[in-house]
Design a protein around this motif. Structure first.
Motif, PDB file in Angstrom:
ATOM      1  N   UNK A   1       0.983  -1.131  -0.438  1.00 39.03           N
ATOM      2  CA  UNK A   1      -0.225  -0.340   0.253  1.00 39.03           C
ATOM      3  C   UNK A   1       1.142   1.222   0.419  1.00 39.03           C
ATOM      4  N   UNK A   2       0.695   1.920  -1.200  1.00 38.68           N
ATOM      5  CA  UNK A   2       1.391   4.186  -0.949  1.00 38.68           C
ATOM      6  C   UNK A   2       0.791   4.905   0.049  1.00 38.68           C
ATOM      7  N   UNK A   3       2.225   4.442   0.681  1.00 35.36           N
ATOM      8  CA  UNK A   3       0.988   5.893   1.465  1.00 35.36           C
ATOM      9  C   UNK A   3       0.615   7.618   1.040  1.00 35.36           C
ATOM     10  N   UNK A   4      -0.632   7.744   1.351  1.00 36.67           N
ATOM     11  CA  UNK A   4      -0.898   9.021   0.389  1.00 36.67           C
ATOM     12  C   UNK A   4      -0.599  10.428   1.586  1.00 36.67           C
TER      13      UNK A   4
ATOM     14  N   UNK B   1      -9.089  13.175   6.580  1.00 32.42           N
ATOM     15  CA  UNK B   1      -8.893  11.969   5.819  1.00 32.42           C
ATOM     16  C   UNK B   1      -9.844  11.375   6.097  1.00 32.42           C
ATOM     17  N   UNK B   2     -10.329  10.720   6.889  1.00 27.65           N
ATOM     18  CA  UNK B   2     -11.851  10.156   7.468  1.00 27.65           C
ATOM     19  C   UNK B   2     -13.003  10.551   6.749  1.00 27.65           C
ATOM     20  N   UNK B   3     -13.053  11.593   6.998  1.00 24.44           N
ATOM     21  CA  UNK B   3     -14.373  12.932   6.394  1.00 24.44           C
ATOM     22  C   UNK B   3     -13.964  12.796   4.896  1.00 24.44           C
ATOM     23  N   UNK B   4     -12.892  12.752   4.059  1.00 20.63           N
ATOM     24  CA  UNK B   4     -12.454  12.850   2.869  1.00 20.63           C
ATOM     25  C   UNK B   4     -13.126  11.256   2.352  1.00 20.63           C
TER      26      UNK B   4
ATOM     27  N   UNK C   1      -5.716  12.081  -8.592  1.00 22.66           N
ATOM     28  CA  UNK C   1      -4.256  11.537  -7.910  1.00 22.66           C
ATOM     29  C   UNK C   1      -3.272  12.702  -8.180  1.00 22.66           C
ATOM     30  N   UNK C   2      -3.002  13.715  -7.408  1.00 23.15           N
ATOM     31  CA  UNK C   2      -2.058  14.641  -7.648  1.00 23.15           C
ATOM     32  C   UNK C   2      -1.007  14.269  -7.408  1.00 23.15           C
ATOM     33  N   UNK C   3      -0.082  15.276  -7.294  1.00 19.57           N
ATOM     34  CA  UNK C   3       1.593  15.219  -6.398  1.00 19.57           C
ATOM     35  C   UNK C   3       1.251  14.544  -5.292  1.00 19.57           C
ATOM     36  N   UNK C   4       2.227  14.187  -5.214  1.00 21.67           N
ATOM     37  CA  UNK C   4       2.541  13.409  -3.823  1.00 21.67           C
ATOM     38  C   UNK C   4       3.386  14.432  -2.923  1.00 21.67           C
TER      39      UNK C   4
ATOM     40  N   UNK D   1      -5.947  14.139  -1.736  1.00 25.20           N
ATOM     41  CA  UNK D   1      -5.889  13.968  -3.320  1.00 25.20           C
ATOM     42  C   UNK D   1      -6.872  12.483  -3.458  1.00 25.20           C
ATOM     43  N   UNK D   2      -6.976  12.046  -4.564  1.00 22.67           N
ATOM     44  CA  UNK D   2      -7.595  11.107  -5.189  1.00 22.67           C
ATOM     45  C   UNK D   2      -6.821   9.889  -4.341  1.00 22.67           C
ATOM     46  N   UNK D   3      -5.732  10.160  -3.977  1.00 19.20           N
ATOM     47  CA  UNK D   3      -5.394   8.715  -2.951  1.00 19.20           C
ATOM     48  C   UNK D   3      -5.858   8.616  -1.396  1.00 19.20           C
ATOM     49  N   UNK D   4      -5.455   9.681  -0.990  1.00 22.67           N
ATOM     50  CA  UNK D   4      -6.676  10.489   0.127  1.00 22.67           C
ATOM     51  C   UNK D   4      -7.940   9.951   0.410  1.00 22.67           C
ATOM     52  N   UNK D   5      -8.654   9.973  -0.852  1.00 24.30           N
ATOM     53  CA  UNK D   5     -10.337   9.450  -0.632  1.00 24.30           C
ATOM     54  C   UNK D   5     -10.051   7.672  -0.585  1.00 24.30           C
TER      55      UNK D   5
END
Length: 172
Positions: free
Chosen positions: A35-38, A88-91, A101-104, A125-129
């Motif tokens: 899993x890649x971290x956001x 992050x939970x809210x997102x 999926x913006x920049x890291x 970003x898209x990763x965080x959701x």
């Protein structure tokens, strides 16, 4: 006596050990599970590192004053980590209509000045959701929030506990 009948020094050492265990689990999820971290996950890791360092320094200091100072700093780090995890939970529960999926995290920090990068991190970003892993119905962000709140409450109990009296030879 302090909370749970334990000495504040031991409680702070346990808080540090819990933070190290959480960081190790995060690295396991990243390097073994894949899993890649956001960006928000990385900010939570930094909060955990700060919390672990403050708890360790507080546990190693000899006096109650220094211990309380570092417990307060740890409480602030736990509050910040809980805030990021809650955001992050809210997102994850209410993803934005247009998630990209913006920049890291490192790309944001290297490309933009800090005053522009920090708001970008909290937008998510898209990763965080994305919810890539769950345990008992909760995502990593949900469990991270729970852990930060529990550690914060333990530190608050250390702060509100009565200072221990130094025993002298011959005291009963």
């Amino acid at each position: 006596m302090s909370i749970f009948g334990a000495q504040p020094r031991k409680v702070l050492a346990l808080v540090c050990a819990a933070c190290v265990a959480m960081l190790a689990f995060g690295l396991y999820l990243q390097h073994v599970v894949g899993l890649e971290p956001c960006p928000m996950c990385i900010v939570q890791r930094y909060a955990l590192i700060l919390l672990a360092v403050f708890a360790l320094v507080g546990a190693l200091l000899p006096g109650n004053g220094g211990r309380k100072t570092f417990a307060t700093l740890g409480l602030l780090a736990a509050g910040f980590g809980a805030f990021v995890a809650a955001r992050q939970s809210f997102l994850q529960w209410y993803p934005p209509e247009f998630a990209s999926c913006g920049r890291d995290f490192y790309g944001m920090i290297e490309t933009f000045p800090l005053q522009r990068a920090i708001p970008m991190i909290f937008k998510g970003s898209g990763d965080c959701t994305a919810i890539d892993w769950t345990f008992l119905g909760g995502s990593i962000a949900n469990w991270s929030f729970v852990c930060f709140v529990v550690l914060g409450l333990v530190l608050l109990a250390v702060l509100l506990g009565r200072p221990q009296r130094v025993r002298r030879v011959g005291d009963r």
